[in-house]
Scaffold this motif. Structure first.
Motif, PDB file in Angstrom:
ATOM      1  N   ASN A   1       0.820  -1.210   0.000  1.00  0.00           N
ATOM      2  CA  ASN A   1       0.000   0.000   0.000  1.00  0.00           C
ATOM      3  C   ASN A   1       0.853   1.259   0.000  1.00  0.00           C
ATOM      4  OD1 ASN A   1      -2.258  -1.655   0.123  1.00  0.00           O
ATOM      5  ND2 ASN A   1      -2.446  -1.514   2.333  1.00  0.00           N
ATOM      6  N   LEU A   2       2.093   1.128   0.463  1.00  0.00           N
ATOM      7  CA  LEU A   2       3.051   2.224   0.441  1.00  0.00           C
ATOM      8  C   LEU A   2       4.309   1.765  -0.282  1.00  0.00           C
ATOM      9  CD1 LEU A   2       2.920   3.447   4.173  1.00  0.00           C
ATOM     10  CD2 LEU A   2       1.862   4.582   2.210  1.00  0.00           C
ATOM     11  N   ASN A   3       4.972   2.707  -0.979  1.00  0.00           N
ATOM     12  CA  ASN A   3       6.264   2.390  -1.581  1.00  0.00           C
ATOM     13  C   ASN A   3       7.384   2.471  -0.558  1.00  0.00           C
ATOM     14  OD1 ASN A   3       4.851   4.223  -4.139  1.00  0.00           O
ATOM     15  ND2 ASN A   3       5.441   2.088  -4.466  1.00  0.00           N
ATOM     16  N   LEU A   4       7.237   3.413   0.365  1.00  0.00           N
ATOM     17  CA  LEU A   4       8.268   3.565   1.378  1.00  0.00           C
ATOM     18  C   LEU A   4       7.730   4.323   2.582  1.00  0.00           C
ATOM     19  CD1 LEU A   4       9.486   6.722   1.344  1.00  0.00           C
ATOM     20  CD2 LEU A   4      10.414   5.934  -0.820  1.00  0.00           C
ATOM     21  N   VAL A   5       8.535   4.323   3.639  1.00  0.00           N
ATOM     22  CA  VAL A   5       8.213   5.064   4.865  1.00  0.00           C
ATOM     23  C   VAL A   5       9.422   5.892   5.249  1.00  0.00           C
ATOM     24  CG1 VAL A   5       7.922   4.842   7.379  1.00  0.00           C
ATOM     25  CG2 VAL A   5       6.505   3.484   5.826  1.00  0.00           C
ATOM     26  N   ILE A   6       9.168   7.160   5.574  1.00  0.00           N
ATOM     27  CA  ILE A   6      10.182   7.984   6.215  1.00  0.00           C
ATOM     28  C   ILE A   6       9.496   8.646   7.400  1.00  0.00           C
ATOM     29  CG2 ILE A   6       9.804   9.943   4.640  1.00  0.00           C
ATOM     30  CD1 ILE A   6      12.862  10.528   5.000  1.00  0.00           C
ATOM     31  N   ALA A   7       9.910   8.288   8.604  1.00  0.00           N
ATOM     32  CA  ALA A   7       9.192   8.727   9.799  1.00  0.00           C
ATOM     33  C   ALA A   7      10.097   8.717  11.023  1.00  0.00           C
ATOM     34  CB  ALA A   7       7.973   7.828  10.026  1.00  0.00           C
ATOM     35  N   GLY A   8      11.356   9.144  10.834  1.00  0.00           N
ATOM     36  CA  GLY A   8      12.285   9.068  11.955  1.00  0.00           C
ATOM     37  C   GLY A   8      12.377   7.663  12.497  1.00  0.00           C
ATOM     38  N   MET A   9      12.389   6.682  11.605  1.00  0.00           N
ATOM     39  CA  MET A   9      12.338   5.283  12.021  1.00  0.00           C
ATOM     40  C   MET A   9      13.752   4.712  12.170  1.00  0.00           C
ATOM     41  SD  MET A   9       9.969   2.205  10.498  1.00  0.00           S
ATOM     42  CE  MET A   9       8.452   3.056  10.941  1.00  0.00           C
ATOM     43  N   THR A  10      14.007   4.182  13.348  1.00  0.00           N
ATOM     44  CA  THR A  10      15.334   3.654  13.666  1.00  0.00           C
ATOM     45  C   THR A  10      15.611   2.340  12.938  1.00  0.00           C
ATOM     46  OG1 THR A  10      15.195   4.653  15.853  1.00  0.00           O
ATOM     47  CG2 THR A  10      16.829   2.923  15.554  1.00  0.00           C
ATOM     48  N   ILE A  11      16.815   2.211  12.432  1.00  0.00           N
ATOM     49  CA  ILE A  11      17.253   0.968  11.804  1.00  0.00           C
ATOM     50  C   ILE A  11      17.535  -0.052  12.897  1.00  0.00           C
ATOM     51  CG2 ILE A  11      19.012  -0.112  10.358  1.00  0.00           C
ATOM     52  CD1 ILE A  11      19.508   2.700   9.144  1.00  0.00           C
ATOM     53  N   THR A  12      16.797  -1.157  12.887  1.00  0.00           N
ATOM     54  CA  THR A  12      17.003  -2.223  13.882  1.00  0.00           C
ATOM     55  C   THR A  12      17.049  -3.576  13.177  1.00  0.00           C
ATOM     56  OG1 THR A  12      14.655  -2.677  14.283  1.00  0.00           O
ATOM     57  CG2 THR A  12      15.650  -0.884  15.557  1.00  0.00           C
TER      58      THR A  12
ATOM     59  N   VAL B   1      11.495  -5.842   6.448  1.00  0.00           N
ATOM     60  CA  VAL B   1      11.512  -4.816   5.407  1.00  0.00           C
ATOM     61  C   VAL B   1      12.957  -4.440   5.113  1.00  0.00           C
ATOM     62  CG1 VAL B   1       9.238  -3.792   5.869  1.00  0.00           C
ATOM     63  CG2 VAL B   1      11.250  -2.987   7.149  1.00  0.00           C
ATOM     64  N   ASP B   2      13.176  -3.771   4.000  1.00  0.00           N
ATOM     65  CA  ASP B   2      14.486  -3.205   3.712  1.00  0.00           C
ATOM     66  C   ASP B   2      14.564  -1.811   4.321  1.00  0.00           C
ATOM     67  OD1 ASP B   2      15.389  -5.363   2.321  1.00  0.00           O
ATOM     68  OD2 ASP B   2      15.157  -4.474   0.333  1.00  0.00           O
ATOM     69  N   MET B   3      15.772  -1.400   4.710  1.00  0.00           N
ATOM     70  CA  MET B   3      15.984  -0.046   5.206  1.00  0.00           C
ATOM     71  C   MET B   3      17.209   0.533   4.520  1.00  0.00           C
ATOM     72  SD  MET B   3      14.876  -0.151   9.237  1.00  0.00           S
ATOM     73  CE  MET B   3      14.323   1.568   9.195  1.00  0.00           C
ATOM     74  N   SER B   4      17.115   1.808   4.203  1.00  0.00           N
ATOM     75  CA  SER B   4      18.195   2.478   3.484  1.00  0.00           C
ATOM     76  C   SER B   4      19.425   2.647   4.361  1.00  0.00           C
ATOM     77  CB  SER B   4      17.721   3.863   3.022  1.00  0.00           C
ATOM     78  OG  SER B   4      17.597   4.734   4.149  1.00  0.00           O
ATOM     79  N   GLU B   5      20.472   3.185   3.762  1.00  0.00           N
ATOM     80  CA  GLU B   5      21.618   3.625   4.544  1.00  0.00           C
ATOM     81  C   GLU B   5      21.148   4.724   5.508  1.00  0.00           C
ATOM     82  OE1 GLU B   5      24.786   2.468   4.514  1.00  0.00           O
ATOM     83  OE2 GLU B   5      24.075   0.906   3.144  1.00  0.00           O
ATOM     84  N   PRO B   6      21.794   4.886   6.673  1.00  0.00           N
ATOM     85  CA  PRO B   6      21.363   5.916   7.629  1.00  0.00           C
ATOM     86  C   PRO B   6      21.365   7.313   7.001  1.00  0.00           C
ATOM     87  CG  PRO B   6      22.965   4.443   8.627  1.00  0.00           C
ATOM     88  CD  PRO B   6      22.943   4.114   7.168  1.00  0.00           C
TER      89      PRO B   6
ATOM     90  N   TYR C   1      18.509   6.662  11.768  1.00  0.00           N
ATOM     91  CA  TYR C   1      17.239   6.611  11.038  1.00  0.00           C
ATOM     92  C   TYR C   1      17.466   6.118   9.612  1.00  0.00           C
ATOM     93  CZ  TYR C   1      15.343   9.703  14.709  1.00  0.00           C
ATOM     94  OH  TYR C   1      14.948  10.261  15.895  1.00  0.00           O
ATOM     95  N   GLY C   2      16.515   5.322   9.116  1.00  0.00           N
ATOM     96  CA  GLY C   2      16.573   4.844   7.740  1.00  0.00           C
ATOM     97  C   GLY C   2      15.228   4.929   7.061  1.00  0.00           C
ATOM     98  N   ILE C   3      15.229   4.904   5.741  1.00  0.00           N
ATOM     99  CA  ILE C   3      14.009   4.916   4.931  1.00  0.00           C
ATOM    100  C   ILE C   3      13.590   3.476   4.676  1.00  0.00           C
ATOM    101  CG2 ILE C   3      12.989   5.588   2.720  1.00  0.00           C
ATOM    102  CD1 ILE C   3      15.056   7.904   2.665  1.00  0.00           C
ATOM    103  N   VAL C   4      12.341   3.156   4.935  1.00  0.00           N
ATOM    104  CA  VAL C   4      11.825   1.782   4.839  1.00  0.00           C
ATOM    105  C   VAL C   4      11.242   1.516   3.457  1.00  0.00           C
ATOM    106  CG1 VAL C   4      10.120   0.157   5.750  1.00  0.00           C
ATOM    107  CG2 VAL C   4      11.291   1.738   7.304  1.00  0.00           C
TER     108      VAL C   4
END
Length: 255
Positions: A91-102, A109-114, A213-216
């Motif tokens: 339903n979404l292509n990506l998320v950017i929401a101050g989301m911590t890479i864990t 999910v995949d997460m971008s470089e910090p 933080y990373g982009i999901v």
């Protein structure tokens, strides 16, 4: 009859040459990048009072990424805990929401470089001098946002005394009303709320549980390497620094 058929064939051939039959298709317009966020996380994503537009560091950054990808950016506001499931469902292509890479998030999910270095802070009412460090939270009521790393850390420190809320606005309200003794929250966000809305609260002790933080994006999808490339180009060109300075000033983020 043969001459008539040859005439029609010649005419059709000429029309194809003029109109481009079988040639390159007309270039398609930019695609839409559906971006999920949760708008109670200033200065990363929020709405100014009376405004419908979603502003913030994350929003400026993802719009710059969208330009690099030649895609229109559509921002969708959702509950924080619903963001990753929405990416998994497509339903979404990506998320950017101050989301911590864990590691736990990277399993689903995949997460971008910090793109931002942060950390958690302890927030109390100014008159409360008994709480000075995370270890003091044992047996104390702590407010956190649902689904965050702050919630996970609070449970380690305060056990079943943790109270989870959907938004950070509710978290600070619980502290103001003395329903809880403290808050655990990302430091830049905590500082923003204190400066803008809650001067009766204060950050105590050092920043702890440093985070990136990373982009999901969807697991094993095509977007992650494209986003990483766009982020690298924005940093190399200096555009990232301009966005950073707009929201945080020239000094590096406090960790």
């Amino acid at each position: 009859m043969k001459k008539y058929v040859l005439f029609l064939f010649s005419l059709l051939t000429l029309l194809c040459i003029v109109t481009g039959c079988g040639g390159e298709k007309k270039a398609e317009g930019p695609k839409v990048l559906k971006v999920g966020t949760e708008v109670t996380f200033p200065p990363f994503e929020f709405r100014e009072k009376g405004s419908k537009e979603i502003s913030g560091f994350d929003m400026d950054l993802i719009r710059a990424v969208g330009k690099k990808l030649d895609m229109q950016v559509e921002i969708l506001d959702m509950d924080f805990e619903a963001l990753i499931p929405a990416v998994k469902r497509g339903n979404l292509n990506l998320v950017i929401a101050g989301m911590t890479i864990t590691p736990d998030r990277q399993k689903i999910v995949d997460m971008s470089e910090p793109y931002y270095e942060s950390g958690l802070s302890l927030v109390v009412r100014k008159e409360n001098t008994s709480l000075q460090k995370p270890e003091d939270l044992k047996g104390r009521a702590v407010a956190v946002q649902l689904g965050t790393t702050g919630e996970e850390k609070a449970k380690q420190l305060a056990g079943d005394k943790v109270r989870s809320f959907k938004t950070n606005e509710e978290v600070f309200q619980a502290l103001k009303e003395k329903a809880v003794d403290a808050i655990i929250l990302d430091k830049p966000v905590a500082q923003y709320y204190i400066n803008k809305h809650h001067p009766d609260a204060v950050i105590v002790g050092d920043t702890f549980a440093k985070e990136s933080y990373g982009i999901v994006t969807r697991r094993h999808g095509e977007l992650t390497p494209k986003i990483n490339k766009a982020l690298a180009e924005l940093k190399q060109s200096g555009e990232y620094d301009k966005i950073y300075e707009k929201w945080f000033g020239k000094e590096p983020a406090k960790k």
